[in-house]
Write a protein that holds these residues in place. Sequence first.
Motif, PDB file in Angstrom:
ATOM      1  N   GLN A  46       0.825  -1.204   0.000  1.00 25.38           N
ATOM      2  CA  GLN A  46       0.000   0.000   0.000  1.00 25.38           C
ATOM      3  C   GLN A  46       0.863   1.260   0.000  1.00 25.38           C
ATOM      4  O   GLN A  46       0.550   2.240  -0.681  1.00 25.38           O
ATOM      5  CB  GLN A  46      -0.931  -0.002   1.210  1.00 25.38           C
ATOM      6  N   ILE A  47       1.937   1.231   0.780  1.00 27.44           N
ATOM      7  CA  ILE A  47       2.839   2.393   0.822  1.00 27.44           C
ATOM      8  C   ILE A  47       3.490   2.608  -0.537  1.00 27.44           C
ATOM      9  O   ILE A  47       3.570   3.734  -1.039  1.00 27.44           O
ATOM     10  CB  ILE A  47       3.903   2.207   1.923  1.00 27.44           C
ATOM     11  N   ALA A  48       3.952   1.501  -1.156  1.00 23.74           N
ATOM     12  CA  ALA A  48       4.569   1.615  -2.481  1.00 23.74           C
ATOM     13  C   ALA A  48       3.576   2.176  -3.494  1.00 23.74           C
ATOM     14  O   ALA A  48       3.931   3.013  -4.328  1.00 23.74           O
ATOM     15  CB  ALA A  48       5.076   0.249  -2.933  1.00 23.74           C
ATOM     16  N   ALA A  49       2.318   1.729  -3.406  1.00 20.31           N
ATOM     17  CA  ALA A  49       1.292   2.215  -4.326  1.00 20.31           C
ATOM     18  C   ALA A  49       1.003   3.697  -4.105  1.00 20.31           C
ATOM     19  O   ALA A  49       0.731   4.435  -5.060  1.00 20.31           O
ATOM     20  CB  ALA A  49       0.012   1.399  -4.162  1.00 20.31           C
ATOM     21  N   SER A  50       1.075   4.151  -2.854  1.00 17.45           N
ATOM     22  CA  SER A  50       0.802   5.562  -2.571  1.00 17.45           C
ATOM     23  C   SER A  50       1.975   6.457  -2.968  1.00 17.45           C
ATOM     24  O   SER A  50       1.798   7.663  -3.193  1.00 17.45           O
ATOM     25  CB  SER A  50       0.491   5.755  -1.083  1.00 17.45           C
ATOM     26  N   LEU A  51       3.178   5.878  -3.056  1.00 22.14           N
ATOM     27  CA  LEU A  51       4.355   6.659  -3.433  1.00 22.14           C
ATOM     28  C   LEU A  51       4.603   6.668  -4.938  1.00 22.14           C
ATOM     29  O   LEU A  51       5.175   7.625  -5.471  1.00 22.14           O
ATOM     30  CB  LEU A  51       5.597   6.109  -2.730  1.00 22.14           C
ATOM     31  N   ALA A  52       4.161   5.615  -5.623  1.00 18.41           N
ATOM     32  CA  ALA A  52       4.450   5.465  -7.052  1.00 18.41           C
ATOM     33  C   ALA A  52       3.990   6.655  -7.893  1.00 18.41           C
ATOM     34  O   ALA A  52       4.747   7.125  -8.765  1.00 18.41           O
ATOM     35  CB  ALA A  52       3.828   4.171  -7.578  1.00 18.41           C
ATOM     36  N   PRO A  53       2.776   7.190  -7.688  1.00 14.26           N
ATOM     37  CA  PRO A  53       2.355   8.334  -8.512  1.00 14.26           C
ATOM     38  C   PRO A  53       3.279   9.548  -8.382  1.00 14.26           C
ATOM     39  O   PRO A  53       3.500  10.267  -9.360  1.00 14.26           O
ATOM     40  CB  PRO A  53       0.947   8.648  -7.982  1.00 14.26           C
ATOM     41  N   PHE A  54       3.807   9.758  -7.174  1.00 16.36           N
ATOM     42  CA  PHE A  54       4.715  10.887  -6.983  1.00 16.36           C
ATOM     43  C   PHE A  54       6.033  10.648  -7.706  1.00 16.36           C
ATOM     44  O   PHE A  54       6.596  11.569  -8.306  1.00 16.36           O
ATOM     45  CB  PHE A  54       4.964  11.112  -5.492  1.00 16.36           C
ATOM     46  N   VAL A  55       6.520   9.420  -7.660  1.00 13.21           N
ATOM     47  CA  VAL A  55       7.767   9.092  -8.346  1.00 13.21           C
ATOM     48  C   VAL A  55       7.627   9.341  -9.844  1.00 13.21           C
ATOM     49  O   VAL A  55       8.498   9.953 -10.479  1.00 13.21           O
ATOM     50  CB  VAL A  55       8.159   7.625  -8.077  1.00 13.21           C
ATOM     51  N   VAL A  56       6.509   8.893 -10.415  1.00  5.45           N
ATOM     52  CA  VAL A  56       6.274   9.080 -11.848  1.00  5.45           C
ATOM     53  C   VAL A  56       6.151  10.570 -12.186  1.00  5.45           C
ATOM     54  O   VAL A  56       6.733  11.054 -13.169  1.00  5.45           O
ATOM     55  CB  VAL A  56       5.006   8.325 -12.286  1.00  5.45           C
ATOM     56  N   SER A  57       5.400  11.305 -11.357  1.00  2.00           N
ATOM     57  CA  SER A  57       5.195  12.738 -11.614  1.00  2.00           C
ATOM     58  C   SER A  57       6.500  13.512 -11.517  1.00  2.00           C
ATOM     59  O   SER A  57       6.820  14.336 -12.384  1.00  2.00           O
ATOM     60  CB  SER A  57       4.174  13.301 -10.624  1.00  2.00           C
ATOM     61  N   PHE A  58       7.283  13.263 -10.445  1.00  4.68           N
ATOM     62  CA  PHE A  58       8.562  13.957 -10.288  1.00  4.68           C
ATOM     63  C   PHE A  58       9.518  13.590 -11.414  1.00  4.68           C
ATOM     64  O   PHE A  58      10.271  14.433 -11.899  1.00  4.68           O
ATOM     65  CB  PHE A  58       9.203  13.620  -8.950  1.00  4.68           C
ATOM     66  N   GLY A  59       9.479  12.327 -11.812  1.00  6.96           N
ATOM     67  CA  GLY A  59      10.348  11.889 -12.903  1.00  6.96           C
ATOM     68  C   GLY A  59      10.044  12.621 -14.200  1.00  6.96           C
ATOM     69  O   GLY A  59      10.961  13.013 -14.928  1.00  6.96           O
ATOM     70  N   SER A  60       8.753  12.821 -14.482  1.00  6.67           N
ATOM     71  CA  SER A  60       8.385  13.527 -15.714  1.00  6.67           C
ATOM     72  C   SER A  60       8.864  14.966 -15.679  1.00  6.67           C
ATOM     73  O   SER A  60       9.324  15.509 -16.688  1.00  6.67           O
ATOM     74  CB  SER A  60       6.865  13.458 -15.922  1.00  6.67           C
ATOM     75  N   VAL A  61       8.758  15.602 -14.513  1.00  5.48           N
ATOM     76  CA  VAL A  61       9.225  16.990 -14.378  1.00  5.48           C
ATOM     77  C   VAL A  61      10.745  17.064 -14.532  1.00  5.48           C
ATOM     78  O   VAL A  61      11.271  17.967 -15.198  1.00  5.48           O
ATOM     79  CB  VAL A  61       8.787  17.579 -13.026  1.00  5.48           C
ATOM     80  N   ALA A  62      11.450  16.127 -13.917  1.00  4.27           N
ATOM     81  CA  ALA A  62      12.908  16.113 -14.029  1.00  4.27           C
ATOM     82  C   ALA A  62      13.343  15.939 -15.485  1.00  4.27           C
ATOM     83  O   ALA A  62      14.262  16.628 -15.957  1.00  4.27           O
ATOM     84  CB  ALA A  62      13.487  14.995 -13.158  1.00  4.27           C
ATOM     85  N   LEU A  63      12.676  15.041 -16.214  1.00  4.84           N
ATOM     86  CA  LEU A  63      13.012  14.824 -17.620  1.00  4.84           C
ATOM     87  C   LEU A  63      12.679  16.046 -18.470  1.00  4.84           C
ATOM     88  O   LEU A  63      13.429  16.413 -19.375  1.00  4.84           O
ATOM     89  CB  LEU A  63      12.273  13.589 -18.148  1.00  4.84           C
ATOM     90  N   ALA A  64      11.539  16.687 -18.161  1.00  5.37           N
ATOM     91  CA  ALA A  64      11.156  17.886 -18.913  1.00  5.37           C
ATOM     92  C   ALA A  64      12.152  19.014 -18.682  1.00  5.37           C
ATOM     93  O   ALA A  64      12.541  19.717 -19.622  1.00  5.37           O
ATOM     94  CB  ALA A  64       9.751  18.322 -18.510  1.00  5.37           C
TER      95      ALA A  64
END
Length: 225
Positions: A46-64
């Motif tokens: 559950q913790i991993a699932a709650s953190l995954a969206p933030f990881v994906v979102s931050f990753g997209s911003v970092a790449l942009a």
Amino acid sequence: MSPTVPVGSRTGRLLPLIGVLLVLFAVAALWPLLAAATEQAQPPVQIAASLAPFVVSFGSVALAGRAEGIRFAAAVGFSTRHTGLQLLTALALLAVTLAVTLALAALGFHMFGEGQTGLLPFLYAALRSFLLVGFGEEFIWRGYVLGALRRNLRSGATGVLLSSALFGLWHYPGGQDVLQVLVTMFFGVLWSAARMKIRHCSTFATGTAHGLHDVALLVIATLTA
């Protein structure tokens, strides 16, 4: 007369922003499904699932930011310079957002989320609300998205309004009703205007204000549950 910028050049500069927005709204749409799918799972899952969206979102911003040649701190509008002034700004912003929220709650509108039972779940929820939701959303929306819109549209007011409208709509798939979405848009305008108009206000100030606001609502929801 300023030279005309080729359409292809403008489109190329917009691509990183468009990519981030597509990722963000995909995350918003899939987030409730992920939460439902892991509702009965073990706590680590559950913790991993709650953190995954933030990881994906931050990753997209970092790449942009990298695609635009902007270092991460600059891309998300973060600076700790003039910390004292930024903290005072954060407290002033917090006073406004809490006043609006409590006033609407007093009128009978549902403005609080779910409380937490148990010390460890509460501490995790508070930490997540302050760091990931508060600072994370500010890095993304008042940092990268607002900054990218201002760079491309050359209009601060349009950037504020458009980024704040998108910020509010982004919360709708997560379960906010129409009033809550409108309030979220208003808070987005408030935090964005602070970044543009208040000297030395970075996402450190708006992130602190946003994070403390979310933690305050968590405390109220827990105490009144």
